[in-house]
Design a protein around this motif. Structure first.
Motif, PDB file in Angstrom:
ATOM      1  N   LYS A 147       0.722  -1.185  -0.012  1.00 53.09           N
ATOM      2  CA  LYS A 147      -0.084   0.061   0.071  1.00 53.09           C
ATOM      3  C   LYS A 147       0.795   1.126  -0.047  1.00 53.09           C
ATOM      4  CE  LYS A 147      -2.790   2.573   3.198  1.00 53.09           C
ATOM      5  NZ  LYS A 147      -3.544   2.469   4.437  1.00 53.09           N
ATOM      6  N   SER A 266      -8.105   2.789   1.223  1.00 50.78           N
ATOM      7  CA  SER A 266      -7.160   1.675   1.721  1.00 50.78           C
ATOM      8  C   SER A 266      -7.803   0.246   1.208  1.00 50.78           C
ATOM      9  CB  SER A 266      -6.922   1.628   3.199  1.00 50.78           C
ATOM     10  OG  SER A 266      -6.073   0.868   3.741  1.00 50.78           O
ATOM     11  N   ILE A 269      -7.653  -0.510  -2.005  1.00 52.33           N
ATOM     12  CA  ILE A 269      -6.136  -1.000  -2.388  1.00 52.33           C
ATOM     13  C   ILE A 269      -5.927  -2.400  -1.968  1.00 52.33           C
ATOM     14  CG2 ILE A 269      -3.669  -0.534  -1.868  1.00 52.33           C
ATOM     15  CD1 ILE A 269      -4.371   2.357  -1.465  1.00 52.33           C
TER      16      ILE A 269
END
Ligand SMILES: Cc1cc2nc3c(=O)[nH]c(=O)nc-3n(C[C@H](O)[C@H](O)[C@H](O)COP(=O)(O)OP(=O)(O)OC[C@H]3O[C@@H](n4cnc5c(N)ncnc54)[C@H](O)[C@@H]3O)c2cc1C
Length: 468
Positions: A147, A266, A269
């Protein structure tokens, strides 16, 4: 006049569609085609509900195409001979399609590209699935550094999003197969690009995104975007979702306002991460990311598996979640983790049984995300939860479904059970059981297993193969 074929697979949309744009940019006309691939329809991962969602999405895509001077051609059979024939009949120059990452689609596309002019574009993920590498050139296998690197690369902007073409010239087509109609339409997930994009924008522009970090784990509330079925079939562009999250991060005044969009980005991702894992490590499709875990001595009791599938385990939060799945084709992420942990670590059943059942039920059933989620929970995967972490269903329910609405909604037998017994109804005194007409073993199942015993069995089975 040059004509190209736009072969639609899991990109059922007109907005921000790189394959459609490439096909149009390189020709003056295109033939949009969808092929019901008989190999996929026969797969044990097949889900009638997801197929109905796809068919309805295609019907709506056809309507949108017709408004632009085009129409969808629907074929049925094996893609290679059908595309060969279509190229020959129409004189089209090339076939444009969006690259996918499952081993099946990669093999199929390789075979087709060996014989026909097949041109693949990106678009399934926000970034190409081979775009994020470690300094040593190897793919990431742990999420947090992945990430970090992902966020350090050029981020998508509004200007990158490809507009819906105003006109899509298409030659007159021969008779198309009809789309299967079905009564499996989900009231919770109306199909199609318009519904998916409306949901995305309502979530991103309204309170949903702002409160996401605080509410996303709570099974009692609607705290997530409920977008996964649309992302699964490309009725929404993942890149557009990321752009909206990044805009919200840019607008935020302070960390508190940033928390929601940052956490949501997030999660998007995570989707990227699992797509690249399946792309780079295709063996996960049939076995553990860490092969030593393929040696676990599973108990694999078929009756216990049937009870888990039916939501009849006697553990209320597990049963609520499985019944939600069976009735709606969807389940909250926290609930997915709880039921997956229960299957694998309390019943000691091979995670691949659960993975397959999820694929057969989930509207968003996705080879990459589903596999990643199961391997994470089982502890066999990349960025896995350690094998000795075993979720306690009762404390998960008390923490993440605290007001009991979720359990009572999906397990109506427990509707009148007092709150203090709801997570562990077998602890209710018999008098109370009779008083609320929920006698354990008669009106609601007694616990399927004794978790204290199965915990020891599970730890021993994992320890026997684990090098950790
Ligand atoms: C055992 C298990 C199986 C799963 N199977 C699938 C599946 O088949 N298909 C699927 O799309 N997701 C799967 N997930 C991930 C996750 O549960 C769903 O993506 C999420 O619940 C979808 O709800 P939402 O759209 O409201 O998500 P939001 O929380 O609003 O997140 C937005 C999007 O980010 C992505 N995302 C969110 N959480 C995750 C995650 N943990 N991993 C990867 N991507 C994520 C999804 O595309 C999701 O739509 C699974 C998780 C577990 C633990």
């Amino acid at each position: 006049m040059a004509t190209n074929i736009w072969w639609i697979r899991r990109d059922v949309r007109l907005f921000d569609n790189p394959a459609l744009h490439a096909a149009l940019a390189k020709g003056e006309a295109i033939i949009p085609v969808f092929i019901w691939d008989e190999a996929l329809l026969a797969s044990s991962y097949m889900c009638a509900r997801r197929t109905a969602f796809l068919a309805e999405g295609l019907r709506l895509l056809d309507e949108a195409l017709r408004q632009r001077g085009s129409q969808l051609l629907v074929l049925h059979g094996r893609p290679l001979p059908l595309l060969r024939q279509l190229l020959a009949e129409t004189g089209a120059t090339a076939v444009y399609a969006q690259r996918d990452v499952s081993p099946y689609s990669k093999k199929r596309d390789k075979q087709i590209a060996a014989e026909l002019p097949l041109i693949l574009t990106d678009g399934v993920a926000i970034r190409p699935t081979d775009a994020v590498y470690k300094d040593d050139g190897k793919p990431y296998t742990v999420f947090t550094p992945y990430k970090k690197r992902w966020l350090s690369l050029v981020l998508p902007r509004t200007a990158d999003l490809l507009p819906i073409p105003e006109r899509i010239p298409t030659p007159k087509l021969s008779q198309s197969s009809s789309l299967p109609s079905s009564n499996l339409a989900s009231p919770l997930f109306p199909a199609g690009e318009a519904a998916g994009r409306a949901r995305l924008h309502a979530f991103a522009d309204g309170d949903g995104l702002r409160h996401y970090a605080a509410l996303r784990n709570n099974m009692d509330v609607d705290g997530t975007a409920s977008l996964s079925p649309y992302l699964r079939l490309g009725m929404v562009s993942a890149r557009e979702a990321a752009v909206l999250a990044l805009q919200a991060i840019g607008r935020a005044k302070g960390q508190e306002e940033r928390d929601g969009p940052e956490t949501w980005l997030s999660e998007l991702i995570w989707r990227e991460f699992y797509l690249q894992i399946l792309d780079q490590f295709p063996h996960v499709r049939g076995g553990s990311f860490r092969p030593e875990y393929d040696q676990i001595a599973w108990r694999n009791d078929p009756d216990e598996f049937a009870a888990w599938c039916a939501g009849q385990t006697g553990y209320p939060i597990v049963d609520a979640a499985m019944r939600q799945l069976n009735e709606t084709g969807w389940m909250h992420n926290r609930a997915r983790m709880v039921v997956a942990s229960f299957l694998v670590k309390d019943l000691l059943i091979d995670w691949r049984w659960g993975e397959r059942y999820f694929m057969q039920q989930l509207l968003d059933g996705d080879p990459a995300n589903n596999n990643g989620g199961w391997q994470w929970t089982t502890g066999t995967g990349t960025d896995a939860a350690p094998y000795f972490r075993i979720f306690n269903p009762a404390s998960q329910a008390q923490k993440f479904a605290p007001d009991g609405r979720y359990t009572r909604r999906w397990v109506p037998e427990l509707a009148a059970v007092p709150a203090k017994y709801l997570a562990e109804p077998w602890t209710m005194p018999l008098l109370v059981q009779h008083g609320v007409q929920c006698v354990i073993g008669r009106d609601y199942p007694a616990p399927l297993v004794d978790r204290a015993v199965t915990r020891e069995q599970t730890l021993a089975a994992y320890k026997a193969v684990s090098s950790k």
